[in-house]
Design a protein around this motif. Sequence first.
Motif, PDB file in Angstrom:
ATOM      1  N   ASN A 197       0.851  -1.185   0.000  1.00  0.00           N
ATOM      2  CA  ASN A 197       0.000   0.000   0.000  1.00  0.00           C
ATOM      3  C   ASN A 197       0.889   1.237   0.000  1.00  0.00           C
ATOM      4  N   ILE A 198       0.914   1.936  -1.131  1.00  0.00           N
ATOM      5  CA  ILE A 198       1.839   3.063  -1.267  1.00  0.00           C
ATOM      6  C   ILE A 198       1.537   4.191  -0.289  1.00  0.00           C
ATOM      7  N   THR A 199       0.304   4.299   0.160  1.00  0.00           N
ATOM      8  CA  THR A 199      -0.051   5.385   1.081  1.00  0.00           C
ATOM      9  C   THR A 199       0.544   5.167   2.465  1.00  0.00           C
ATOM     10  N   GLU A 200       0.985   3.938   2.742  1.00  0.00           N
ATOM     11  CA  GLU A 200       1.535   3.632   4.056  1.00  0.00           C
ATOM     12  C   GLU A 200       3.057   3.687   4.085  1.00  0.00           C
ATOM     13  N   HIS A 201       3.662   4.024   2.937  1.00  0.00           N
ATOM     14  CA  HIS A 201       5.123   4.094   2.890  1.00  0.00           C
ATOM     15  C   HIS A 201       5.612   5.257   3.736  1.00  0.00           C
ATOM     16  N   ILE A 202       6.680   5.035   4.488  1.00  0.00           N
ATOM     17  CA  ILE A 202       7.182   6.028   5.426  1.00  0.00           C
ATOM     18  C   ILE A 202       7.631   7.316   4.727  1.00  0.00           C
ATOM     19  N   LEU A 203       8.057   7.217   3.467  1.00  0.00           N
ATOM     20  CA  LEU A 203       8.541   8.386   2.743  1.00  0.00           C
ATOM     21  C   LEU A 203       7.447   9.113   1.971  1.00  0.00           C
ATOM     22  N   LYS A 204       6.240   8.539   1.968  1.00  0.00           N
ATOM     23  CA  LYS A 204       5.147   9.140   1.209  1.00  0.00           C
ATOM     24  C   LYS A 204       4.398  10.145   2.075  1.00  0.00           C
ATOM     25  N   PRO A 205       4.267  11.400   1.637  1.00  0.00           N
ATOM     26  CA  PRO A 205       3.505  12.376   2.427  1.00  0.00           C
ATOM     27  C   PRO A 205       2.036  11.998   2.486  1.00  0.00           C
ATOM     28  N   GLU A 206       1.345  12.522   3.471  1.00  0.00           N
ATOM     29  CA  GLU A 206      -0.083  12.229   3.624  1.00  0.00           C
ATOM     30  C   GLU A 206      -0.891  12.988   2.577  1.00  0.00           C
ATOM     31  N   HIS A 207      -1.794  12.299   1.926  1.00  0.00           N
ATOM     32  CA  HIS A 207      -2.667  12.908   0.918  1.00  0.00           C
ATOM     33  C   HIS A 207      -4.114  12.847   1.400  1.00  0.00           C
ATOM     34  N   ARG A 208      -4.832  13.940   1.217  1.00  0.00           N
ATOM     35  CA  ARG A 208      -6.255  13.955   1.551  1.00  0.00           C
ATOM     36  C   ARG A 208      -7.018  14.586   0.401  1.00  0.00           C
ATOM     37  N   VAL A 209      -8.036  13.892  -0.065  1.00  0.00           N
ATOM     38  CA  VAL A 209      -8.826  14.373  -1.198  1.00  0.00           C
ATOM     39  C   VAL A 209      -9.856  15.382  -0.721  1.00  0.00           C
ATOM     40  N   LEU A 210      -9.904  16.541  -1.370  1.00  0.00           N
ATOM     41  CA  LEU A 210     -10.892  17.561  -1.027  1.00  0.00           C
ATOM     42  C   LEU A 210     -12.205  17.292  -1.756  1.00  0.00           C
ATOM     43  N   ASP A 211     -13.322  17.514  -1.062  1.00  0.00           N
ATOM     44  CA  ASP A 211     -14.608  17.417  -1.750  1.00  0.00           C
ATOM     45  C   ASP A 211     -14.880  18.746  -2.462  1.00  0.00           C
ATOM     46  N   ASP A 212     -15.990  18.827  -3.177  1.00  0.00           N
ATOM     47  CA  ASP A 212     -16.264  20.023  -3.984  1.00  0.00           C
ATOM     48  C   ASP A 212     -16.344  21.289  -3.136  1.00  0.00           C
ATOM     49  N   LYS A 213     -16.981  21.206  -1.966  1.00  0.00           N
ATOM     50  CA  LYS A 213     -17.104  22.388  -1.102  1.00  0.00           C
ATOM     51  C   LYS A 213     -15.737  22.843  -0.601  1.00  0.00           C
ATOM     52  N   GLN A 214     -14.904  21.889  -0.200  1.00  0.00           N
ATOM     53  CA  GLN A 214     -13.568  22.235   0.293  1.00  0.00           C
ATOM     54  C   GLN A 214     -12.715  22.838  -0.815  1.00  0.00           C
ATOM     55  N   LYS A 215     -12.895  22.338  -2.026  1.00  0.00           N
ATOM     56  CA  LYS A 215     -12.150  22.883  -3.162  1.00  0.00           C
ATOM     57  C   LYS A 215     -12.564  24.328  -3.435  1.00  0.00           C
ATOM     58  N   LYS A 216     -13.873  24.598  -3.399  1.00  0.00           N
ATOM     59  CA  LYS A 216     -14.353  25.956  -3.639  1.00  0.00           C
ATOM     60  C   LYS A 216     -13.841  26.922  -2.575  1.00  0.00           C
ATOM     61  N   ARG A 217     -13.841  26.472  -1.314  1.00  0.00           N
ATOM     62  CA  ARG A 217     -13.328  27.320  -0.229  1.00  0.00           C
ATOM     63  C   ARG A 217     -11.842  27.617  -0.427  1.00  0.00           C
ATOM     64  N   LEU A 218     -11.094  26.619  -0.885  1.00  0.00           N
ATOM     65  CA  LEU A 218      -9.660  26.799  -1.127  1.00  0.00           C
ATOM     66  C   LEU A 218      -9.421  27.844  -2.212  1.00  0.00           C
ATOM     67  N   LEU A 219     -10.138  27.733  -3.325  1.00  0.00           N
ATOM     68  CA  LEU A 219      -9.962  28.673  -4.432  1.00  0.00           C
ATOM     69  C   LEU A 219     -10.366  30.086  -4.022  1.00  0.00           C
ATOM     70  N   LYS A 220     -11.435  30.167  -3.219  1.00  0.00           N
ATOM     71  CA  LYS A 220     -11.897  31.483  -2.759  1.00  0.00           C
ATOM     72  C   LYS A 220     -10.909  32.100  -1.786  1.00  0.00           C
ATOM     73  N   LYS A 221     -10.361  31.273  -0.915  1.00  0.00           N
ATOM     74  CA  LYS A 221      -9.417  31.747   0.098  1.00  0.00           C
ATOM     75  C   LYS A 221      -8.198  32.401  -0.531  1.00  0.00           C
ATOM     76  N   PHE A 222      -7.687  31.809  -1.603  1.00  0.00           N
ATOM     77  CA  PHE A 222      -6.468  32.326  -2.232  1.00  0.00           C
ATOM     78  C   PHE A 222      -6.770  33.140  -3.490  1.00  0.00           C
ATOM     79  N   SER A 223      -8.071  33.327  -3.777  1.00  0.00           N
ATOM     80  CA  SER A 223      -8.493  34.131  -4.939  1.00  0.00           C
ATOM     81  C   SER A 223      -7.809  33.652  -6.217  1.00  0.00           C
ATOM     82  N   ILE A 224      -7.918  32.361  -6.469  1.00  0.00           N
ATOM     83  CA  ILE A 224      -7.306  31.775  -7.654  1.00  0.00           C
ATOM     84  C   ILE A 224      -8.324  30.912  -8.397  1.00  0.00           C
ATOM     85  N   GLU A 225      -7.964  30.536  -9.605  1.00  0.00           N
ATOM     86  CA  GLU A 225      -8.786  29.621 -10.381  1.00  0.00           C
ATOM     87  C   GLU A 225      -8.159  28.235 -10.344  1.00  0.00           C
TER      88      GLU A 225
END
Length: 219
Positions: A149-177
């Motif tokens: 399982n590549i997600t459990e490798h000690i050298l692999k950073p943690e990844h978290r998938v954003l849902d649509d609402k979280q993505k919109k908040r991120l784009l709004k927060k940094f005023s980017i597309e």
Amino acid sequence: MEVKENGTAPLPCLSKYVDPSSEESHRYYLARRNALVMLRDRGYDVSSEDISLSLDDFRNVYGERPDVDRLRISAKHISDPSKKVKIVFFSGMVKVNAIRSIAADVLSQETITGLIIILQSHVTNQALKAIELFPFKVEIFQITDLLVNITEHILKPEHRVLDDKQKKRLLKKFSIEEKQLPRVSKKDAIVRYYGLEKGQVVKVNYRGELTHVAYRCVW
């Protein structure tokens, strides 16, 4: 290859001591377990008992040379039960007739929205063209992709998938597309693990001497 020890007669290669049938069941055991964990990480309802099944219990249930048809997995998404994925295993080269058989078998028995194929060998070009005709997303993994399982490798950073609402908040927060976010390829191992589509965003937590967070948009 033979190995000599202290000038004595050559010893037989260590591979001769490996039981091919045990090795085969071990590979299928690891691939199936990690496939179950992958589904769970994607939000599908997967039995914890199936994930925690020991190698010995796996062999007791499926044998030393598992019948790949018995290894199939079906799971519904927890937040959206209408989303149902099926995992099938292939032991040899996959030809077009095998794909047609899977289509007739799977589609006639249940309604699914995704199919994951796990291979021991490879897929012919004709079979790939047949796969393109499926009315839903089909993902292909080599069994070697799922032995760990590549997600459990000690050298692999943690990844978290954003849902649509979280993505919109991120784009709004940094005023980017969306197109201004750093990109990650759909062929990336983590993107494939989570089954992400173009436009989805992952939050990457890098941990070390300098902890920081980055965002990547699948492209």
